[in-house]
Design a protein around this motif. Structure first.
Motif, PDB file in Angstrom:
ATOM      1  N   VAL A  83      19.395  26.819  25.228  1.00  0.00           N
ATOM      2  CA  VAL A  83      18.867  25.656  24.493  1.00  0.00           C
ATOM      3  C   VAL A  83      17.463  25.359  25.020  1.00  0.00           C
ATOM      4  N   LYS A  84      16.517  25.163  24.097  1.00  0.00           N
ATOM      5  CA  LYS A  84      15.154  24.786  24.509  1.00  0.00           C
ATOM      6  C   LYS A  84      15.035  23.260  24.380  1.00  0.00           C
ATOM      7  N   SER A  85      14.603  22.606  25.449  1.00  0.00           N
ATOM      8  CA  SER A  85      14.477  21.142  25.416  1.00  0.00           C
ATOM      9  C   SER A  85      13.007  20.755  25.530  1.00  0.00           C
ATOM     10  N   PHE A  86      12.568  19.935  24.546  1.00  0.00           N
ATOM     11  CA  PHE A  86      11.204  19.396  24.561  1.00  0.00           C
ATOM     12  C   PHE A  86      11.278  17.921  24.929  1.00  0.00           C
TER      13      PHE A  86
ATOM     14  N   THR B 125      23.497  23.014  26.870  1.00  0.00           N
ATOM     15  CA  THR B 125      24.060  21.736  26.427  1.00  0.00           C
ATOM     16  C   THR B 125      25.561  21.762  26.646  1.00  0.00           C
TER      17      THR B 125
ATOM     18  N   LEU C  21      21.189  14.882  14.121  1.00  0.00           N
ATOM     19  CA  LEU C  21      21.264  16.341  13.955  1.00  0.00           C
ATOM     20  C   LEU C  21      20.417  16.742  12.755  1.00  0.00           C
TER      21      LEU C  21
ATOM     22  N   VAL D 117      14.121  16.531  22.292  1.00  0.00           N
ATOM     23  CA  VAL D 117      14.737  17.308  21.212  1.00  0.00           C
ATOM     24  C   VAL D 117      15.260  18.593  21.833  1.00  0.00           C
ATOM     25  N   ASN D 118      16.554  18.849  21.641  1.00  0.00           N
ATOM     26  CA  ASN D 118      17.138  20.125  22.064  1.00  0.00           C
ATOM     27  C   ASN D 118      17.190  21.059  20.858  1.00  0.00           C
ATOM     28  N   VAL D 119      16.784  22.286  21.075  1.00  0.00           N
ATOM     29  CA  VAL D 119      16.795  23.288  20.003  1.00  0.00           C
ATOM     30  C   VAL D 119      17.878  24.316  20.313  1.00  0.00           C
TER      31      VAL D 119
ATOM     32  N   THR E 159      19.624  24.432  15.252  1.00  0.00           N
ATOM     33  CA  THR E 159      20.100  23.046  15.162  1.00  0.00           C
ATOM     34  C   THR E 159      19.331  22.205  16.164  1.00  0.00           C
TER      35      THR E 159
ATOM     36  N   ILE F 196      18.934  18.710  18.133  1.00  0.00           N
ATOM     37  CA  ILE F 196      19.625  17.499  18.576  1.00  0.00           C
ATOM     38  C   ILE F 196      18.539  16.540  19.044  1.00  0.00           C
TER      39      ILE F 196
END
Lengths: 105, 105, 105
Positions: free
Chosen positions: A35-38, A52, C5, C29-31, C52, C54
């Motif tokens: 998961v990539k988090s920004f 996650t 979502l 934002v999680n991708v 998706t 989050i």
């Protein structure tokens, strides 16, 4: 029951998930990888690789989960967000309560 | 509308998702791959590779979804957890209702 | 706070996530990558590769998020589904409010 979302470094995900299940705080933890988090941290836009965790707990166990996670999570301020559950199949709910509760039972 | 989370073996995910959409029980199903699930089963700590399904249904269709999933899911006790939706963009909601309902319409 | 979502084409995910955080609409934002989405479009059963998102926002910012996403998302009818949050650790909530709000502050 409720579902709690929590993000953590990829390499810590399995150990956190295992510990929560072993201690019967969570009946099940799903680990979503890559998961990539920004997010902003101290004014800087950051992008981290995380996992996650989707944590399934008893409805009134958020405080207990919080205490456990704060002890084993590497972040100072980990995310722990509980989502309200409006419906669940009964057999799964029974299973969840049979697999959570007092650690030594 | 509501969102239902369900986990299943990776190899069954696509067929379950497709069938729920084809039967218009769900307007959309997202399949998240390579999920690791930690849980207790008969006293043993287990770790399986699964997929997480994010299923979008009409607000009052949980029972219908449950019946369909119990027929096609390989587990005796699959997880079906419905999350409450507090807001959704109107156009998407219209689309969801246009793509769910009676299978033969 | 709330969680929203949203699904989008894999190649657009990072830029959408970054813009929402840069504009302080979302604190984080999680991708989630490599998501397979099954759905009907104009009577056809479709299967797309998506990501998706989050999205973590302030409790009353759904309208604001919606406006931003509709400007930068490639779909005519993107999914934006807000999930109700029943609990969150206080420190995280403080961090979320410190990192959202007016873009120019």
């Amino acid at each position: 029951m409720n579902i709690v979302l929590c993000n953590c470094p990829q390499e810590k995900a399995d150990s956190i998930a295992k510990e929560l299940v072993e201690k019967k705080v969570a009946a099940c933890v799903n680990v979503i990888p890559q998961v990539k988090s920004f997010y902003h941290w101290q004014g800087e836009l950051c992008c981290d690789n995380e996992a996650t965790l989707i944590i399934k707990i008893r409805a009134n166990d958020f405080e207990r989960l919080q205490k456990e996670i704060l002890q084993i999570h590497p972040y100072d301020v980990p995310e722990m967000v509980e989502l309200s559950v409006s419906n669940v199949n009964e057999e799964y709910l029974k299973w969840l309560y049979a697999n959570t509760g007092d650690h030594n039972v």
